[in-house]
Design an enzyme around this catalytic site. Structure first.
Site, PDB file in Angstrom:
ATOM      1  N   LYS A 195       0.725  -1.216  -0.175  1.00 14.48           N
ATOM      2  CA  LYS A 195      -0.068   0.024   0.111  1.00 14.48           C
ATOM      3  C   LYS A 195       0.892   1.365  -0.034  1.00 14.48           C
ATOM      4  O   LYS A 195       0.544   2.170  -0.692  1.00 14.48           O
ATOM      5  CB  LYS A 195      -0.992   0.030   1.005  1.00 14.48           C
ATOM      6  CG  LYS A 195      -0.381   0.067   2.432  1.00 14.48           C
ATOM      7  CD  LYS A 195      -1.855  -0.200   3.551  1.00 14.48           C
ATOM      8  CE  LYS A 195      -1.225  -0.632   4.877  1.00 14.48           C
ATOM      9  NZ  LYS A 195       0.095  -0.021   5.488  1.00 14.48           N
ATOM     10  N   ARG A 197      -6.965   2.852  10.797  1.00  9.47           N
ATOM     11  CA  ARG A 197      -6.828   1.387  11.166  1.00  9.47           C
ATOM     12  C   ARG A 197      -7.711   0.748  12.165  1.00  9.47           C
ATOM     13  O   ARG A 197      -7.546  -0.569  12.191  1.00  9.47           O
ATOM     14  CB  ARG A 197      -5.277   1.426  11.579  1.00  9.47           C
ATOM     15  CG  ARG A 197      -4.265   0.648  11.074  1.00  9.47           C
ATOM     16  CD  ARG A 197      -3.004   0.973  11.441  1.00  9.47           C
ATOM     17  NE  ARG A 197      -2.098  -0.009  11.066  1.00  9.47           N
ATOM     18  CZ  ARG A 197      -1.055   0.342   9.890  1.00  9.47           C
ATOM     19  NH1 ARG A 197      -1.031   1.398   9.500  1.00  9.47           N
ATOM     20  NH2 ARG A 197      -0.227  -0.294   9.712  1.00  9.47           N
ATOM     21  N   ARG A 253      11.461  -8.213   2.185  1.00  5.99           N
ATOM     22  CA  ARG A 253      11.801  -6.897   2.306  1.00  5.99           C
ATOM     23  C   ARG A 253      12.766  -6.751   3.745  1.00  5.99           C
ATOM     24  O   ARG A 253      13.665  -6.054   3.722  1.00  5.99           O
ATOM     25  CB  ARG A 253      10.453  -6.039   2.803  1.00  5.99           C
ATOM     26  CG  ARG A 253      10.721  -4.699   3.155  1.00  5.99           C
ATOM     27  CD  ARG A 253       9.477  -3.807   3.088  1.00  5.99           C
ATOM     28  NE  ARG A 253       8.427  -4.042   4.247  1.00  5.99           N
ATOM     29  CZ  ARG A 253       7.210  -3.853   4.486  1.00  5.99           C
ATOM     30  NH1 ARG A 253       6.687  -3.116   3.721  1.00  5.99           N
ATOM     31  NH2 ARG A 253       6.754  -4.139   5.524  1.00  5.99           N
ATOM     32  N   ARG A 259      13.832  -2.604   8.417  1.00  4.49           N
ATOM     33  CA  ARG A 259      12.940  -1.997   9.323  1.00  4.49           C
ATOM     34  C   ARG A 259      12.735  -2.893  10.418  1.00  4.49           C
ATOM     35  O   ARG A 259      12.764  -4.231  10.232  1.00  4.49           O
ATOM     36  CB  ARG A 259      11.489  -2.281   8.472  1.00  4.49           C
ATOM     37  CG  ARG A 259      10.859  -1.146   7.760  1.00  4.49           C
ATOM     38  CD  ARG A 259       9.610  -1.192   7.062  1.00  4.49           C
ATOM     39  NE  ARG A 259       8.401  -1.357   7.990  1.00  4.49           N
ATOM     40  CZ  ARG A 259       7.227  -1.443   7.518  1.00  4.49           C
ATOM     41  NH1 ARG A 259       6.946  -0.941   6.402  1.00  4.49           N
ATOM     42  NH2 ARG A 259       6.428  -1.642   8.491  1.00  4.49           N
ATOM     43  N   ARG A 262       1.509  -8.388  13.477  1.00  5.39           N
ATOM     44  CA  ARG A 262       0.804  -7.193  12.639  1.00  5.39           C
ATOM     45  C   ARG A 262      -0.319  -7.595  11.696  1.00  5.39           C
ATOM     46  O   ARG A 262      -1.267  -6.981  11.441  1.00  5.39           O
ATOM     47  CB  ARG A 262       1.907  -6.295  11.678  1.00  5.39           C
ATOM     48  CG  ARG A 262       2.809  -5.274  12.576  1.00  5.39           C
ATOM     49  CD  ARG A 262       4.176  -5.254  11.969  1.00  5.39           C
ATOM     50  NE  ARG A 262       4.392  -4.823  10.739  1.00  5.39           N
ATOM     51  CZ  ARG A 262       5.233  -4.995   9.568  1.00  5.39           C
ATOM     52  NH1 ARG A 262       6.194  -5.706  10.004  1.00  5.39           N
ATOM     53  NH2 ARG A 262       5.172  -4.648   8.815  1.00  5.39           N
TER      54      ARG A 262
HETATM   55  P1  ADP Z   1       2.335  -2.052   7.693  1.00  2.68           P
HETATM   56  O1  ADP Z   1       1.155  -1.788   7.333  1.00  2.68           O
HETATM   57  O2  ADP Z   1       3.449  -2.969   6.726  1.00  2.68           O
HETATM   58  O3  ADP Z   1       2.324  -2.473   9.193  1.00  2.68           O
HETATM   59  P2  ADP Z   1       2.874   0.915   8.024  1.00  2.68           P
HETATM   60  O4  ADP Z   1       3.954   1.619   7.615  1.00  2.68           O
HETATM   61  O5  ADP Z   1       1.635   1.317   7.419  1.00  2.68           O
HETATM   62  O6  ADP Z   1       3.285  -0.631   7.929  1.00  2.68           O
HETATM   63  O7  ADP Z   1       2.831   0.696   9.853  1.00  2.68           O
HETATM   64  C1  ADP Z   1       3.842   0.627  10.441  1.00  2.68           C
HETATM   65  C2  ADP Z   1       3.607   0.925  12.072  1.00  2.68           C
HETATM   66  O8  ADP Z   1       3.415   2.108  12.307  1.00  2.68           O
HETATM   67  C3  ADP Z   1       2.508  -0.110  12.512  1.00  2.68           C
HETATM   68  O9  ADP Z   1       2.666  -1.226  12.928  1.00  2.68           O
HETATM   69  C4  ADP Z   1       1.987   0.867  13.779  1.00  2.68           C
HETATM   70  O10 ADP Z   1       2.998   0.631  14.941  1.00  2.68           O
HETATM   71  C5  ADP Z   1       2.195   2.234  13.192  1.00  2.68           C
HETATM   72  N1  ADP Z   1       1.166   2.891  12.574  1.00  2.68           N
HETATM   73  C6  ADP Z   1       0.883   3.310  11.233  1.00  2.68           C
HETATM   74  N2  ADP Z   1      -0.554   3.651  11.163  1.00  2.68           N
HETATM   75  C7  ADP Z   1      -1.011   3.664  12.291  1.00  2.68           C
HETATM   76  C8  ADP Z   1      -2.285   4.189  12.783  1.00  2.68           C
HETATM   77  N3  ADP Z   1      -3.263   4.508  12.019  1.00  2.68           N
HETATM   78  N4  ADP Z   1      -2.600   3.654  14.015  1.00  2.68           N
HETATM   79  C9  ADP Z   1      -1.754   3.224  15.042  1.00  2.68           C
HETATM   80  N5  ADP Z   1      -0.480   2.825  14.449  1.00  2.68           N
HETATM   81  C10 ADP Z   1      -0.143   3.093  13.391  1.00  2.68           C
END
Ligand code: ADP
Length: 185
Positions: A11, A86, A125, A131, A142
């Protein structure tokens, strides 16, 4: 518009490509958090442990960040939100934010990829990047959290008629082409 999808669905990549294609900005909560951790800011220190364990950052922190970003002048003509909302509390918060900024959601693009492929991609990745949340246990956590908290909100967007499903399997270019087609729907 929103981009919703499990970790490893691509995404972030598609959000960036679509934002260039549409000439609008992209706001990625995960990217913002990772950048703050890199920079060692107060926000970064606050969220680091949540990122590393694969848990969600508390809503109070995330909601305030998104509220501030979405009120910026450069987003007046629209934006792509990647990684937010989320959970259902964030859905309500987003509605409240948009009621103030005057934006309307046109589309929630959902990327779907089967679990095996997701884990395979995240492991790839992990080999390429650093990461801190790309280890197998944390990836599975996750993913579980995605199905528990995030996937259910797609039914709300389905009901309001703005949900579009895009097959996220295949190459980046293939997924991008499908996403562009989805924009015309
Ligand atoms: P992925 O979808 O691969 O987990 P993201 O970059 O979208 O990667 O998110 C990485 C981390 O950032 C999440 O595991 C969470 O800890 C935090 N995070 C991102 N967006 C949110 C959100 N909307 N609410 C809470 N935590 C978030």
């Amino acid at each position: 518009m929103l981009i919703i999808g499990p970790p490893g669905s691509g995404k972030g990549t598609q959000a960036e490509r679509l934002s260039r294609h549409l000439g609008i900005s992209c706001v990625s909560t995960g990217e913002i958090f990772r950048e703050q951790v890199r920079l060692g800011t107060a926000l970064g220190r606050e969220v680091m442990a949540h990122l590393d364990s694969g848990d969600l950052v508390p809503d109070s922190v995330t909601n305030e960040l998104v509220r501030e970003r979405l009120n910026r002048e450069d987003l007046r003509n629209g934006f792509i939100l990647d990684g937010y909302p989320r959970n259902s509390a964030q859905v309500s918060e987003l509605e409240a934010i948009l009621a103030v900024t005057g934006h309307r959601l046109d589309m929630a693009l959902q990327l779907t990829v089967d679990d095996e492929e997701l884990i395979r991609r995240m492991l790839m990745r992990a080999a390429l990047t650093r990461r801190s949340d790309d280890t197998e246990d944390i990836m599975r956590h996750r993913l579980a959290l995605y199905y528990q908290e995030t996937h259910p909100i797609t039914s709300l967007y389905l009901q309001s008629g703005i949900l579009v499903n895009v097959d996220g399997s295949g190459t980046e270019d293939q997924v991008f082409e499908r996403s562009v087609v989805a924009l015309t729907k």
